[in-house]
Design a protein around this motif. Structure first.
Motif, PDB file in Angstrom:
ATOM      1  N   PRO A  35       0.823  -1.221   0.000  1.00 29.32           N
ATOM      2  CA  PRO A  35       0.000   0.000   0.000  1.00 29.32           C
ATOM      3  C   PRO A  35       0.856   1.268   0.000  1.00 29.32           C
ATOM      4  N   PRO A  36       0.237   2.441  -0.297  1.00 30.12           N
ATOM      5  CA  PRO A  36       0.973   3.712  -0.252  1.00 30.12           C
ATOM      6  C   PRO A  36       1.424   4.054   1.160  1.00 30.12           C
ATOM      7  N   GLU A  37       2.439   4.905   1.233  1.00 29.44           N
ATOM      8  CA  GLU A  37       2.929   5.367   2.524  1.00 29.44           C
ATOM      9  C   GLU A  37       1.894   6.277   3.158  1.00 29.44           C
ATOM     10  N   GLY A  38       1.722   6.183   4.490  1.00 30.02           N
ATOM     11  CA  GLY A  38       0.751   7.030   5.164  1.00 30.02           C
ATOM     12  C   GLY A  38       0.921   6.998   6.653  1.00 30.02           C
ATOM     13  N   ILE A  39       0.328   7.993   7.311  1.00 30.26           N
ATOM     14  CA  ILE A  39       0.263   8.095   8.765  1.00 30.26           C
ATOM     15  C   ILE A  39      -1.198   8.365   9.131  1.00 30.26           C
ATOM     16  N   PRO A  40      -1.770   7.506   9.954  1.00 28.96           N
ATOM     17  CA  PRO A  40      -1.279   6.210  10.422  1.00 28.96           C
ATOM     18  C   PRO A  40      -1.179   5.220   9.262  1.00 28.96           C
ATOM     19  N   PRO A  41      -0.433   4.077   9.442  1.00 30.89           N
ATOM     20  CA  PRO A  41      -0.281   3.129   8.334  1.00 30.89           C
ATOM     21  C   PRO A  41      -1.644   2.628   7.842  1.00 30.89           C
ATOM     22  N   ALA A  42      -1.699   2.437   6.523  1.00 30.04           N
ATOM     23  CA  ALA A  42      -2.973   2.078   5.900  1.00 30.04           C
ATOM     24  C   ALA A  42      -3.308   0.611   6.178  1.00 30.04           C
ATOM     25  N   GLU A  43      -4.593   0.336   6.315  1.00 33.16           N
ATOM     26  CA  GLU A  43      -5.105  -1.011   6.372  1.00 33.16           C
ATOM     27  C   GLU A  43      -5.453  -1.482   4.962  1.00 33.16           C
ATOM     28  N   VAL A  44      -5.266  -2.806   4.696  1.00 32.85           N
ATOM     29  CA  VAL A  44      -5.440  -3.333   3.335  1.00 32.85           C
ATOM     30  C   VAL A  44      -6.564  -4.361   3.347  1.00 32.85           C
ATOM     31  N   GLU A  45      -7.421  -4.272   2.323  1.00 30.92           N
ATOM     32  CA  GLU A  45      -8.435  -5.280   2.075  1.00 30.92           C
ATOM     33  C   GLU A  45      -8.513  -5.544   0.578  1.00 30.92           C
ATOM     34  N   TRP A  46      -9.047  -6.718   0.215  1.00 30.70           N
ATOM     35  CA  TRP A  46      -9.101  -7.133  -1.190  1.00 30.70           C
ATOM     36  C   TRP A  46     -10.551  -7.220  -1.652  1.00 30.70           C
ATOM     37  N   LEU A  47     -10.753  -6.857  -2.924  1.00 29.98           N
ATOM     38  CA  LEU A  47     -12.065  -6.946  -3.552  1.00 29.98           C
ATOM     39  C   LEU A  47     -11.982  -7.914  -4.730  1.00 29.98           C
ATOM     40  N   ARG A  48     -12.990  -8.783  -4.838  1.00 30.07           N
ATOM     41  CA  ARG A  48     -13.139  -9.657  -5.998  1.00 30.07           C
ATOM     42  C   ARG A  48     -14.429  -9.261  -6.715  1.00 30.07           C
ATOM     43  N   ASN A  49     -14.255  -8.661  -7.903  1.00 29.44           N
ATOM     44  CA  ASN A  49     -15.408  -8.136  -8.645  1.00 29.44           C
ATOM     45  C   ASN A  49     -16.219  -7.202  -7.761  1.00 29.44           C
ATOM     46  N   GLU A  50     -15.506  -6.308  -7.064  1.00 29.50           N
ATOM     47  CA  GLU A  50     -16.067  -5.273  -6.202  1.00 29.50           C
ATOM     48  C   GLU A  50     -16.753  -5.826  -4.958  1.00 29.50           C
ATOM     49  N   GLU A  51     -16.537  -7.101  -4.646  1.00 32.23           N
ATOM     50  CA  GLU A  51     -17.064  -7.671  -3.417  1.00 32.23           C
ATOM     51  C   GLU A  51     -15.905  -8.023  -2.492  1.00 32.23           C
ATOM     52  N   LEU A  52     -16.107  -7.776  -1.198  1.00 30.48           N
ATOM     53  CA  LEU A  52     -15.037  -7.976  -0.228  1.00 30.48           C
ATOM     54  C   LEU A  52     -14.670  -9.453  -0.125  1.00 30.48           C
ATOM     55  N   VAL A  53     -13.353  -9.755  -0.123  1.00 34.48           N
ATOM     56  CA  VAL A  53     -12.838 -11.115   0.050  1.00 34.48           C
ATOM     57  C   VAL A  53     -12.590 -11.341   1.536  1.00 34.48           C
ATOM     58  N   ASP A  54     -13.300 -12.324   2.105  1.00 32.36           N
ATOM     59  CA  ASP A  54     -13.184 -12.608   3.533  1.00 32.36           C
ATOM     60  C   ASP A  54     -12.527 -13.978   3.704  1.00 32.36           C
ATOM     61  N   PRO A  55     -11.251 -14.046   4.120  1.00 32.57           N
ATOM     62  CA  PRO A  55     -10.602 -15.363   4.311  1.00 32.57           C
ATOM     63  C   PRO A  55     -11.308 -16.236   5.335  1.00 32.57           C
ATOM     64  N   ALA A  56     -12.056 -15.647   6.248  1.00 29.19           N
ATOM     65  CA  ALA A  56     -12.748 -16.460   7.243  1.00 29.19           C
ATOM     66  C   ALA A  56     -13.865 -17.283   6.625  1.00 29.19           C
ATOM     67  N   LEU A  57     -14.384 -16.856   5.471  1.00 30.71           N
ATOM     68  CA  LEU A  57     -15.475 -17.578   4.815  1.00 30.71           C
ATOM     69  C   LEU A  57     -14.987 -18.505   3.719  1.00 30.71           C
ATOM     70  N   ASP A  58     -13.735 -18.376   3.302  1.00 31.02           N
ATOM     71  CA  ASP A  58     -13.208 -19.194   2.210  1.00 31.02           C
ATOM     72  C   ASP A  58     -11.844 -19.727   2.632  1.00 31.02           C
ATOM     73  N   ALA A  59     -11.773 -21.051   2.913  1.00 32.32           N
ATOM     74  CA  ALA A  59     -10.512 -21.640   3.377  1.00 32.32           C
ATOM     75  C   ALA A  59      -9.446 -21.678   2.296  1.00 32.32           C
ATOM     76  N   ASN A  60      -9.820 -21.476   1.050  1.00 32.54           N
ATOM     77  CA  ASN A  60      -8.854 -21.510  -0.049  1.00 32.54           C
ATOM     78  C   ASN A  60      -8.097 -20.200  -0.191  1.00 32.54           C
ATOM     79  N   VAL A  61      -8.463 -19.192   0.589  1.00 30.87           N
ATOM     80  CA  VAL A  61      -7.901 -17.838   0.452  1.00 30.87           C
ATOM     81  C   VAL A  61      -7.330 -17.412   1.795  1.00 30.87           C
ATOM     82  N   TYR A  62      -6.160 -16.765   1.768  1.00 32.37           N
ATOM     83  CA  TYR A  62      -5.650 -16.108   2.962  1.00 32.37           C
ATOM     84  C   TYR A  62      -4.760 -14.945   2.545  1.00 32.37           C
ATOM     85  N   VAL A  63      -4.587 -13.974   3.471  1.00 27.30           N
ATOM     86  CA  VAL A  63      -3.806 -12.756   3.225  1.00 27.30           C
ATOM     87  C   VAL A  63      -2.563 -12.817   4.108  1.00 27.30           C
TER      88      VAL A  63
END
Length: 820
Positions: A150-178
């Motif tokens: 992610p870009p530099e920032g203060i405070p440090p940025a939090e990162v999340e992923w979108l799949r076709n504009e929908e949030l990717v939740d590793p807790a719901l899909d065991a095949n995915v992790y960050v």
């Protein structure tokens, strides 16, 4: 990073009470300035007469303070609360020199107290990502890693992923992790993972989106099986036939490669043409006979019908009336009557002969069982010879090979009913055996047998039999007569030969008392946990070993099965590679072995012959009884230096190849190719896992050009050592000591101090009945002690156990060092 906090500091006045020093109920905390909005800092203390802020070592002007007074309801002490505002311009004045901080100082009559420091920072988030995800095309079930910084920032940025504009939740899909580095990992690509992926970074200032990365999961096509060949295209002459297949196993998707090769195969064929039959010319008329007729004939042979052609139509024989001097129209005379009487007599004789033959056949048939088989096949290997009569006083003594072609009977039946009557079955000089009834089925052991009357006596007095299910798979076929017989035992590779020759008859080399009791299969089965049914074998199963006592030499195997799907088998995973690599190809062999030292030593010796070396510490994997296969794959290999020749994303070892244990050196080979001869550094990861089970990973990183020794990962042979035969650590008890222990403990003791107490002291009292059945119970106990303590024993421990029995005879161990 969090701000550095300072503890509250109190400066009491001399002689003042510490209880009246001001203490802070509210201290200033770290804040961020968003855009141009000023932030507020507050603190509250009691008891306090004055409170001021000090920022970066300078007092804040009194007019910038907002003060509020109150009284604490619990203590009645005065409470003072002060607030100030900090603007972006104040922070920017010292930007680059140090961080901007503020601190409260409270006064009372007893002294002063300082609060913790609160840092004021200007919040921001830059626009450009340091690393963005890129589009990729991957094969199905291949792993995918999408990096994002992610870009530099203060405070440090939090990162999340979108799949076709929908949030990717590793807790719901065991095949995915960050990962902690914000990379998105798909363990195995699926068709549903084909989408646009976007990395989103956000903090209190702004929210940034990376460029979308298109992930395409493709499937390469595969051929289906060939169809059956079609019929020939013509019904007469040369033609062709074809078969086809389709690219549907699987169907190529998302740009996957189409199947290579032809989808249709053709081949030439020839069909014989049908030929219809045609009549030949009529023959000449015959001479006019006594019946006043003559005839002529023809044949359907010009041509004869073939290849499905039609037969000739019409009569084959033609007759007509005729007249000649031979033709007689008189009534039948005496000669014709005699002819008819003779024909009738012949017919009656034939009928009588047929009846006699049927009666003889039925009588013979009634003496055999319904399962009688043709004995010509079973006796093909025996050549008939003449028989020399034996002496009258010994009718069972034979001196020549038997002639099984005379007076034989074929037996077919289950292995092997044991008659409830006498152990002997008399073999008459005719039919060998009557069919065996539905009795109790038994098994016999195939260990080497002693010759002579001693073995016959033992076999006739002891029972070596086990039950065997009755069925078509447990059938034996044999041919016998009063001279002997031949028994074929299926699924054992045994052809038994029985005859008398100054000894009892034999079946597969095992003497049979009386020549009639036939043990069926040459194998003994001892079920652990049940009381032994014979005194020939005894087995003790412990947590780490199994001990077998036997009076007959032979080969034994401990066989078991899992009781539930939770059972697992310990595997040892070992990596080997060539010690020298003269070519561009380099092989890594991953062995999946049973977790025993012997198997590992054999593999090491095999690899030494192949010029291999160990390149990773052995790992243990628990392989579950879940019918799932074992998979192996290689990852994280630098594509600019190496490439893998593996066409699929992983290799697979079938479940039954591992679980059965029939193949001791199971392994998979990863063939790698370096792109340059100068490449020597190899770094990769190898994953080994069971589907829905346990897994292990190896990190490989070494120089293939150096002769690296990884002997530290193995137990040196010197540590294992050879079995100790003498001294206090010997597992073998010295002969003199052994004899003294046996002579002391075999006789029953007055106070119970005998071999039974020794078995209890050595934790061997679970089968006292077995020891008691032996001529020397103490000798059997000492044999088991030696086996349990192989290769390193402890004679001092054994001596202590014997001493506890109560035989305090010092002479028992008074032997010289030479005797040990």
């Amino acid at each position: 990073a969090g701000a550095q906090q300072s503890a509250t500091v109190a400066n009491p006045v001399s002689g003042a009470s510490p209880d009246l020093l001001p203490h802070f109920q509210l201290e200033p905390e770290d804040v961020y300035i968003v855009k141009n909005k000023a932030v507020s800092l507050a603190c509250r203390a009691t008891p306090a007469t004055q409170i001021y802020f000090k920022c970066n070592g300078e007092w804040v002007h009194q007019g910038d303070h907002v003060t509020q007074h109150s009284t604490d309801r619990g203590t009645g002490l005065p409470v003072m609360e002060v607030r100030i505002e900090v603007t972006r311009q104040q922070v920017e004045k010292i930007f680059g020199l140090e961080e901007y901080w503020c601190q409260c100082v409270a006064w009372s009559s007893s002294g002063t107290t300082k609060s913790q420091k609160a840092f004021v920072r200007i919040a921001y988030l830059r626009k450009n990502f340091e690393q963005e995800p890129t589009a990729r095309e991957v094969s199905i079930e291949q792993g995918i890693v999408l990096p994002c910084r992610p870009p530099e920032g203060i405070p440090p940025a939090e990162v999340e992923w979108l799949r076709n504009e929908e949030l990717v939740d590793p807790a719901l899909d065991a095949n995915v992790y960050v990962t902690p580095e914000h990379s998105l990992v798909l363990r195995q690509a699926r068709l549903a993972d084909t989408a646009n992926y976007t990395c989103v970074a956000k903090n209190i200032v702004a929210r940034r989106r990376s460029a979308s990365a298109a992930i395409t999961v493709y499937v390469n096509g595969g051929w289906s099986t060939w169809t059956q060949w079609s019929g020939c295209s013509t019904s007469c002459g040369r033609g062709w036939q074809k078969r086809s297949r389709m690219c549907t196993n699987p169907t190529p998707l998302n740009g996957g490669a189409f199947c290579e090769g032809q989808n249709v195969q053709k081949t030439a064929c020839t069909t014989l043409c049908p030929v219809d039959g045609a009549w030949s010319e009529w023959s000449k008329w015959s001479v006019c006979g006594a019946e006043c007729t003559h005839w002529r004939s023809r044949e359907c042979s010009e041509p004869a019908p073939r290849n499905g052609g039609q037969d000739c139509h019409g009569p084959e024989l033609d007759t007509r009336n005729c007249t000649s001097e031979l033709c007689s129209h008189a009534a039948p005379g005496a000669e014709d009557v005699a002819l008819y009487v003779g024909l009738v007599a012949v017919a009656v004789c034939l009928v009588l002969l047929l009846l006699v033959g049927v009666l003889v056949y039925c009588r013979k048939k009634g003496g055999l069982d319904a399962d009688v088989a043709d004995s010509s096949i079973l006796t093909a290997g025996f050549q008939p010879v003449s028989i020399k009569p034996s002496k009258a006083d010994n009718p069972s003594l034979l001196t020549i090979q038997p002639d099984l072609s005379t007076t034989t009977m074929t037996y077919q039946g289950s292995l092997c009913p044991r008659q409830d009557g006498p152990a002997k079955l008399q073999l008459p000089n005719g039919h060998l055996l009557s069919p065996l009834g539905a009795g109790r089925h038994t098994l016999h052991h195939s260990s080497p047998a002693a010759e002579g009357a001693d073995f016959v006596a033992r076999l006739s007095t002891q029972s070596y039999f086990r039950s065997l299910p009755r069925g078509t798979t447990n059938m034996a076929y044999g041919t016998f007569n009063f001279l002997g017989g031949r028994l074929m035992i299926p699924n054992t590779g045994t052809v038994g030969w029985a005859q008398g020759a100054e000894t009892s008859p034999r079946v597969g080399g095992m003497p049979i008392p009386g020549g009639a009791s036939l043990p069926g299969c040459m194998q003994d089965v001892l079920q652990l946990g049940a009381e032994p049914c014979t005194e020939l074998y005894y087995c003790q199963l412990e947590a780490q070993a199994c001990y077998v006592f036997t009076e007959q030499l032979g080969r034994f195997a401990l066989v078991g099965e899992s009781l539930s799907m939770a059972a697992s088998k310990r595997l040892k995973l070992v990596l080997f590679a060539p010690a020298a690599c003269p070519s561009l190809e380099y092989n890594i062999r991953v062995y999946c072995l049973s977790d025993t030292q012997d198997v590992l030593k054999e593999v090491i010796q095999l690899e030494k012959q192949l010029g291999g070396q160990l390149i990773g510490a052995p790992r243990v994997l628990h392989f579950k009884d879940s019918y799932h296969n074992l998979r192996l794959s290689i990852h994280d290999m630098p594509s600019s230096l190496w490439k893998s020749k593996l066409l699929a994303s992983y290799q697979e070892i079938p479940f039954y190849h591992i679980w059965s244990g029939l193949q001791p050196f199971l392994h998979c080979t990863f063939t790698l190719e370096r792109l340059s001869p100068s490449t020597c550094e190899l770094a990769c990861k190898i994953w080994v896992w069971q589907v829905e089970g346990d897994g292990q990973s190896f990190t490989v990183n070494f120089n293939i050009a150096k002769d690296t020794r990884f002997s530290d990962w193995l137990v040196p042979d010197s540590e294992v050592g050879a079995p100790a035969l003498v001294g206090p650590s010997a597992f073998k008890i010295p002969f003199l000591i052994r004899q003294k222990i046996i002579s002391s403990l075999d006789p029953p003791g007055t106070r119970g101090a005998d071999w039974r107490t020794l078995a209890q002291k050595l934790n061997l009292d679970s089968h006292l009945s077995f020891f008691a059945s032996k001529p020397s119970p103490t000798a059997m106990i000492l044999n088991l002690w030696e086996a349990r303590h192989f290769p390193n024993g402890n004679l001092s421990q054994l001596a202590a156990a014997v001493a506890e029995v109560g035989k305090q005879d010092s002479a028992l161990f008074a032997v010289s060092e030479a005797e040990c």
